[in-house]
Design a protein around this motif. Structure first.
Motif, mmCIF file in Angstrom:
data_model
loop_
_atom_site.group_PDB
_atom_site.id
_atom_site.type_symbol
_atom_site.label_atom_id
_atom_site.label_comp_id
_atom_site.label_asym_id
_atom_site.label_seq_id
_atom_site.Cartn_x
_atom_site.Cartn_y
_atom_site.Cartn_z
ATOM 1 N N ASP A 154 0.825 -1.205 0.000
ATOM 2 C CA ASP A 154 0.000 0.000 0.000
ATOM 3 C C ASP A 154 0.857 1.252 0.000
ATOM 4 O OD1 ASP A 154 -1.642 2.189 1.716
ATOM 5 O OD2 ASP A 154 -3.026 0.858 0.666
ATOM 6 N N PRO A 155 0.430 2.326 -0.695
ATOM 7 C CA PRO A 155 1.214 3.557 -0.690
ATOM 8 C C PRO A 155 1.517 4.093 0.706
ATOM 9 C CG PRO A 155 -0.455 3.667 -2.394
ATOM 10 C CD PRO A 155 -0.729 2.413 -1.604
ATOM 11 N N ASP A 156 0.605 3.882 1.652
ATOM 12 C CA ASP A 156 0.796 4.386 3.007
ATOM 13 C C ASP A 156 1.482 3.385 3.926
ATOM 14 O OD1 ASP A 156 -0.433 6.814 2.384
ATOM 15 O OD2 ASP A 156 -2.426 5.980 2.745
ATOM 16 N N ARG A 157 2.114 2.372 3.355
ATOM 17 C CA ARG A 157 2.739 1.339 4.174
ATOM 18 C C ARG A 157 3.809 1.899 5.103
ATOM 19 N NH1 ARG A 157 5.860 -4.103 1.854
ATOM 20 N NH2 ARG A 157 6.062 -5.146 3.881
ATOM 21 N N TRP A 158 4.611 2.849 4.607
ATOM 22 C CA TRP A 158 5.671 3.450 5.399
ATOM 23 C C TRP A 158 5.545 4.967 5.397
ATOM 24 C CZ3 TRP A 158 7.753 -0.572 7.621
ATOM 25 C CH2 TRP A 158 7.980 -1.753 6.908
ATOM 26 N N SER A 159 5.994 5.592 6.460
ATOM 27 C CA SER A 159 6.124 7.050 6.461
ATOM 28 C C SER A 159 7.380 7.421 5.688
ATOM 29 C CB SER A 159 6.237 7.576 7.893
ATOM 30 O OG SER A 159 7.467 7.173 8.482
ATOM 31 N N GLU A 199 10.908 5.277 5.363
ATOM 32 C CA GLU A 199 11.485 5.005 4.047
ATOM 33 C C GLU A 199 12.923 5.493 3.965
ATOM 34 O OE1 GLU A 199 7.431 5.397 1.330
ATOM 35 O OE2 GLU A 199 9.011 6.904 1.211
ATOM 36 N N ARG A 219 7.734 13.944 -0.350
ATOM 37 C CA ARG A 219 6.837 13.324 0.616
ATOM 38 C C ARG A 219 7.001 13.912 2.013
ATOM 39 N NH1 ARG A 219 6.557 7.687 1.627
ATOM 40 N NH2 ARG A 219 4.477 8.282 2.301
ATOM 41 N N ARG A 279 4.343 0.798 -5.870
ATOM 42 C CA ARG A 279 3.907 1.564 -4.706
ATOM 43 C C ARG A 279 4.041 3.067 -4.933
ATOM 44 N NH1 ARG A 279 6.798 2.989 0.080
ATOM 45 N NH2 ARG A 279 5.327 3.792 1.623
ATOM 46 N N PHE A 281 1.042 6.709 -5.917
ATOM 47 C CA PHE A 281 0.823 8.023 -5.310
ATOM 48 C C PHE A 281 0.227 9.006 -6.318
ATOM 49 C CE2 PHE A 281 3.972 6.545 -2.138
ATOM 50 C CZ PHE A 281 3.326 6.943 -0.970
#
Length: 213
Positions: free
Chosen positions: A59-64, A68, A111, A156, A160
């Motif tokens: 998921d795109p929101d898997r990591w902050s 990352e 980001r 991923r 975004f």
């Protein structure tokens, strides 16, 4: 005494064609008799490839952005130790599909406002820049369409959307102005052969005297 190698990175937004150009350049240089290591980031060593799966899938929101940054830096350190530095020490040409400039953009600028953290961590843990960086510049909408058409599991960042790609392109072009001695902008909107000719001409100028055969 082994001559110093040459470290060239390829940068650009997703779908810009940088990976294709890196492969084409590797083929030409090898045909000329050069020893070439074609590698990529994240990845390029066994440990870094494991981290690649973590950051490019899901998921795109898997990591902050902060997480990352740590993951990408860990992958880069392993890549540097096990692949890049040994190849350069042996006098080889290293062609790397992405390096620290991508982290400066994706995590440091696009980001979140983490550029200072990216640069501080890079100085502490990595401490190396490419000799030459080729920025393949392309329209974000066309590049994103091309990237999505690949239909891989590593989408991923493409997920975004175009807003990120727009900011990334602007950021990369600003980075080229920040590091004019290292980064060369290549017009990626043309056909592959025309782009490849510019890539080869730019790299040829950076090769040590007597290295062009």
């Amino acid at each position: 005494m082994t001559p110093a190698g040459l470290f060239v990175s390829f940068e650009g937004i997703d779908g810009s064609g940088k990976s294709t150009q890196a492969r084409r350049l590797a083929e030409v240089l090898r045909a000329m008799g050069h020893e070439v290591v074609l590698t990529r980031e994240p990845g390029g060593s066994p440990g870094a490839e494991e981290i690649r799966a973590l950051v490019l899938q899901g998921d795109p929101d898997r990591w902050s952005a902060e997480t990352e940054l740590l993951l990408f830096t860990a992958a880069r350190r392993d890549h540097l130790e096990r692949t890049i530095r040994p190849a350069l020490a042996a006098g080889k040409i290293v062609l790397c599909d992405r390096f620290a400039d991508s982290t400066r953009m994706y995590q440091g600028l696009s980001r979140g406002d983490l550029r200072a953290s990216v640069d501080a961590l890079h100085a502490l843990v990595i401490g190396q820049e490419p000799d030459l960086t080729l920025l393949i510049d392309m329209d974000p909408a066309a590049a994103l369409s091309r990237a999505k058409a690949r239909a891989t599991v590593e989408e991923r960042f493409e997920d975004f959307g175009q807003d990120l790609q727009d900011r990334m392109r602007a950021g990369f072009l600003a980075l080229a102005q920040e590091f004019p001695d290292r980064i060369r902008v290549i017009d990626g909107t043309r056909d592959e052969t025309a782009v490849a000719a510019d890539v080869m001409a730019t790299v040829s100028a950076a090769l040590p005297v007597g290295a062009i055969t």
